[in-house]
Design an enzyme around this catalytic site. Structure first.
Site, PDB file in Angstrom:
ATOM      1  N   TYR A 121       5.900 -30.603 -12.856  1.00  0.00           N
ATOM      2  CA  TYR A 121       4.851 -30.597 -12.230  1.00  0.00           C
ATOM      3  C   TYR A 121       3.540 -31.251 -12.954  1.00  0.00           C
ATOM      4  O   TYR A 121       2.898 -32.040 -12.446  1.00  0.00           O
ATOM      5  CB  TYR A 121       4.735 -29.193 -11.640  1.00  0.00           C
ATOM      6  CG  TYR A 121       3.422 -29.010 -10.621  1.00  0.00           C
ATOM      7  CD1 TYR A 121       3.748 -29.020  -9.317  1.00  0.00           C
ATOM      8  CD2 TYR A 121       2.233 -28.655 -11.117  1.00  0.00           C
ATOM      9  CE1 TYR A 121       2.734 -28.880  -8.423  1.00  0.00           C
ATOM     10  CE2 TYR A 121       1.222 -28.437 -10.232  1.00  0.00           C
ATOM     11  CZ  TYR A 121       1.357 -28.745  -9.004  1.00  0.00           C
ATOM     12  OH  TYR A 121       0.439 -28.309  -7.829  1.00  0.00           O
ATOM     13  N   LYS A 172       1.754 -34.620 -12.054  1.00  0.00           N
ATOM     14  CA  LYS A 172       0.359 -34.701 -11.516  1.00  0.00           C
ATOM     15  C   LYS A 172      -0.534 -35.370 -12.694  1.00  0.00           C
ATOM     16  O   LYS A 172      -1.680 -36.147 -12.268  1.00  0.00           O
ATOM     17  CB  LYS A 172      -0.290 -33.293 -11.534  1.00  0.00           C
ATOM     18  CG  LYS A 172       0.209 -32.134 -10.589  1.00  0.00           C
ATOM     19  CD  LYS A 172       0.105 -33.056  -9.110  1.00  0.00           C
ATOM     20  CE  LYS A 172       0.127 -32.070  -8.140  1.00  0.00           C
ATOM     21  NZ  LYS A 172       0.368 -32.856  -6.753  1.00  0.00           N
TER      22      LYS A 172
HETATM   23  P1  NAD Z   1       2.714 -26.290   0.740  1.00  0.00           P
HETATM   24  O1  NAD Z   1       3.818 -26.015   0.140  1.00  0.00           O
HETATM   25  O2  NAD Z   1       1.955 -25.279   1.636  1.00  0.00           O
HETATM   26  O3  NAD Z   1       2.387 -27.827   1.348  1.00  0.00           O
HETATM   27  C1  NAD Z   1       3.090 -28.870   0.636  1.00  0.00           C
HETATM   28  C2  NAD Z   1       3.929 -29.549   1.928  1.00  0.00           C
HETATM   29  O4  NAD Z   1       4.507 -30.772   1.196  1.00  0.00           O
HETATM   30  C3  NAD Z   1       4.956 -28.714   2.627  1.00  0.00           C
HETATM   31  O5  NAD Z   1       4.567 -28.616   3.920  1.00  0.00           O
HETATM   32  C4  NAD Z   1       6.160 -29.495   2.308  1.00  0.00           C
HETATM   33  O6  NAD Z   1       7.103 -29.498   3.522  1.00  0.00           O
HETATM   34  C5  NAD Z   1       5.839 -30.952   2.077  1.00  0.00           C
HETATM   35  N1  NAD Z   1       6.726 -31.779   1.183  1.00  0.00           N
HETATM   36  C6  NAD Z   1       7.544 -31.210   0.351  1.00  0.00           C
HETATM   37  N2  NAD Z   1       8.144 -32.322  -0.061  1.00  0.00           N
HETATM   38  C7  NAD Z   1       8.032 -33.535   0.887  1.00  0.00           C
HETATM   39  C8  NAD Z   1       8.366 -34.912   0.780  1.00  0.00           C
HETATM   40  N3  NAD Z   1       9.469 -35.311   0.069  1.00  0.00           N
HETATM   41  N4  NAD Z   1       7.702 -35.611   1.426  1.00  0.00           N
HETATM   42  C9  NAD Z   1       6.798 -35.249   2.524  1.00  0.00           C
HETATM   43  N5  NAD Z   1       6.526 -33.895   2.428  1.00  0.00           N
HETATM   44  C10 NAD Z   1       6.872 -32.902   1.663  1.00  0.00           C
HETATM   45  O7  NAD Z   1       1.713 -26.352  -0.718  1.00  0.00           O
HETATM   46  P2  NAD Z   1      -0.020 -26.664  -0.818  1.00  0.00           P
HETATM   47  O8  NAD Z   1      -0.294 -25.570  -1.670  1.00  0.00           O
HETATM   48  O9  NAD Z   1      -0.984 -27.021   0.409  1.00  0.00           O
HETATM   49  O10 NAD Z   1       0.011 -27.962  -1.766  1.00  0.00           O
HETATM   50  C11 NAD Z   1      -0.380 -29.278  -1.158  1.00  0.00           C
HETATM   51  C12 NAD Z   1      -0.695 -30.035  -2.535  1.00  0.00           C
HETATM   52  O11 NAD Z   1      -1.632 -29.649  -3.374  1.00  0.00           O
HETATM   53  C13 NAD Z   1       0.644 -30.256  -3.430  1.00  0.00           C
HETATM   54  O12 NAD Z   1       0.584 -31.597  -3.953  1.00  0.00           O
HETATM   55  C14 NAD Z   1       0.416 -29.312  -4.708  1.00  0.00           C
HETATM   56  O13 NAD Z   1       0.906 -29.796  -5.793  1.00  0.00           O
HETATM   57  C15 NAD Z   1      -1.094 -29.401  -4.797  1.00  0.00           C
HETATM   58  N6  NAD Z   1      -1.953 -28.433  -5.335  1.00  0.00           N
HETATM   59  C16 NAD Z   1      -1.988 -27.249  -4.608  1.00  0.00           C
HETATM   60  C17 NAD Z   1      -2.832 -26.119  -5.372  1.00  0.00           C
HETATM   61  C18 NAD Z   1      -3.122 -24.811  -4.705  1.00  0.00           C
HETATM   62  O14 NAD Z   1      -3.781 -24.074  -5.293  1.00  0.00           O
HETATM   63  N7  NAD Z   1      -2.486 -24.841  -3.453  1.00  0.00           N
HETATM   64  C19 NAD Z   1      -3.393 -26.556  -6.587  1.00  0.00           C
HETATM   65  C20 NAD Z   1      -3.201 -27.490  -7.341  1.00  0.00           C
HETATM   66  C21 NAD Z   1      -2.521 -28.607  -6.742  1.00  0.00           C
END
Ligand code: NAD
Length: 303
Positions: free
Chosen positions: A166, A170
């Site tokens: 990850y 990133k």
């Molecule tokens: P989440 O799991 O709720 O949403 C991520 C979505 O991506 C899911 O619905 C999943 O089905 C979809 N996904 C996975 N593989 C996929 C693919 N191959 N093609 C298309 N869609 C796909 O997670 P989130 O927390 O909403 O995360 C969203 C983004 O933010 C991610 O990139 C995550 O790494 C990043 N992020 C989140 C946080 C946090 O605090 N939640 C922190 C840093 C980064």
């Protein structure tokens, strides 16, 4: 201030069936954008599939008077990335905004992580970013307009245990965004990174009971502003976590020049080399790379 709107703009949002992506989709749709809600509805680790999450967000948007279609292709392959962008072109005729937000998590310590878990996380986050940017970028250049937002993480800046896949992915997205920003400048394409923090299913297993409010809706305005035509930033990173918004950026110390170096010289100078007093910043756009070279060469020529 007049309301910032997105009428007649088409936004492709990957991973928009849940969490942060769904919040971005709802906000942009509420301000007039036409949305492609992409999400194959996979598990946290990227397994399985369910058309339900993407369709549910589309249904909510339409019920609220907005415009959206669902797409369940995976960003993890070149064909999937192309199909996601094609869905926007076919339905709405353009892709003005691209938000690559899809993500999965597979944990494991560095000394044990399998190659499969390394590759599959890179496939979704990093290669997935390239697959959708590669498909959308030529269209944006032709249209002489584009707003790209890629999703980084403080993991990509600072690292963390058990998520080397990850953190690598990133960090790599920062390079992709910077190049899109540099090559996109002459076409009025701006590319930036969101470093979000929100309680979503990615927080599963953590005790979030003492966290401050961290709803995805608190992050969405930063992303929406970077998606707006009035956005002034490109090649930059915005942090948005628990109501705190900030800019993250790379900086260099002023450094030390010597015409020749021994290992002992490095040891003797290491404090001065690392002295963060009056740091230097070379923003990627327009000429960060060149400015870095120029500064270094000037130091050499002065001595
Ligand atoms: P989440 O799991 O709720 O949403 C991520 C979505 O991506 C899911 O619905 C999943 O089905 C979809 N996904 C996975 N593989 C996929 C693919 N191959 N093609 C298309 N869609 C796909 O997670 P989130 O927390 O909403 O995360 C969203 C983004 O933010 C991610 O990139 C995550 O790494 C990043 N992020 C989140 C946080 C946090 O605090 N939640 C922190 C840093 C980064």
């Amino acid at each position: 201030m007049t309301e910032l709107r997105f009428d007649n703009r088409v936004a492709v949002i990957t991973g928009a069936g849940r969490g942060l992506g769904a919040a971005y989709a709802r906000l942009l749709a509420s301000r007039g954008a036409k949305i492609v809600v992409n999400d194959p509805g996979v598990s946290m680790g990227g397994d399985g599939g369910d058309a339900g999450p993407a369709q549910q967000v589309v249904d909510e948007i339409i019920a609220a008077g907005g415009t959206a279609i669902a797409n369940t292709d995976s960003v993890a392959t070149p064909e999937g990335g192309a199909a996601i962008v094609e869905a926007a072109l076919k339905e709405y005729g353009s892709v003005d905004i691209l938000i690559h937000n899809a993500g999965i998590v597979r944990r494991g310590p560095l000394k044990e992580l399998s190659y499969e878990d390394f590759e599959s996380v890179l496939d979704v986050h990093l290669r997935g970013g390239f697959h959708v940017v590669r498909a959308a970028f030529p269209r944006m250049c032709d249209a002489r307009y584009g707003r790209i937002i890629l999703t980084g993480s403080i993991n990509g800046l600072y690292g963390n245990r058990d998520v080397v896949n990850y953190s690598v992915a990133k960090a790599g997205l920062i390079g992709l965004s910077n190049v899109a920003a540099i090559e996109g400048e002459e076409f009025n394409i701006k590319s930036n990174i969101i470093l979000p923090g929100a309680v979503t299913r990615m927080a599963e297993g953590l005790d979030t009971s003492k966290f401050p409010p961290m709803d995805p809706e608190l992050v969405a305005p930063a992303v929406a502003w970077m998606a707006h035509e009035s956005c002034t930033l490109s090649g930059e990173m915005l942090v948005s976590i628990a109501g705190r918004m900030a800019r993250a950026y790379a900086a260099e110390t002023r450094g030390v020049h010597r015409p020749e170096w021994t290992i002992e010289d490095v040891a003797a100078e290491i404090e001065a080399i690392c002295d963060t007093h009056a740091p230097l910043r070379f923003p990627p756009v327009p000429t960060g790379h060149l400015d870095h070279l120029r500064y270094s060469f000037e130091m050499a020529s002065k001595n």
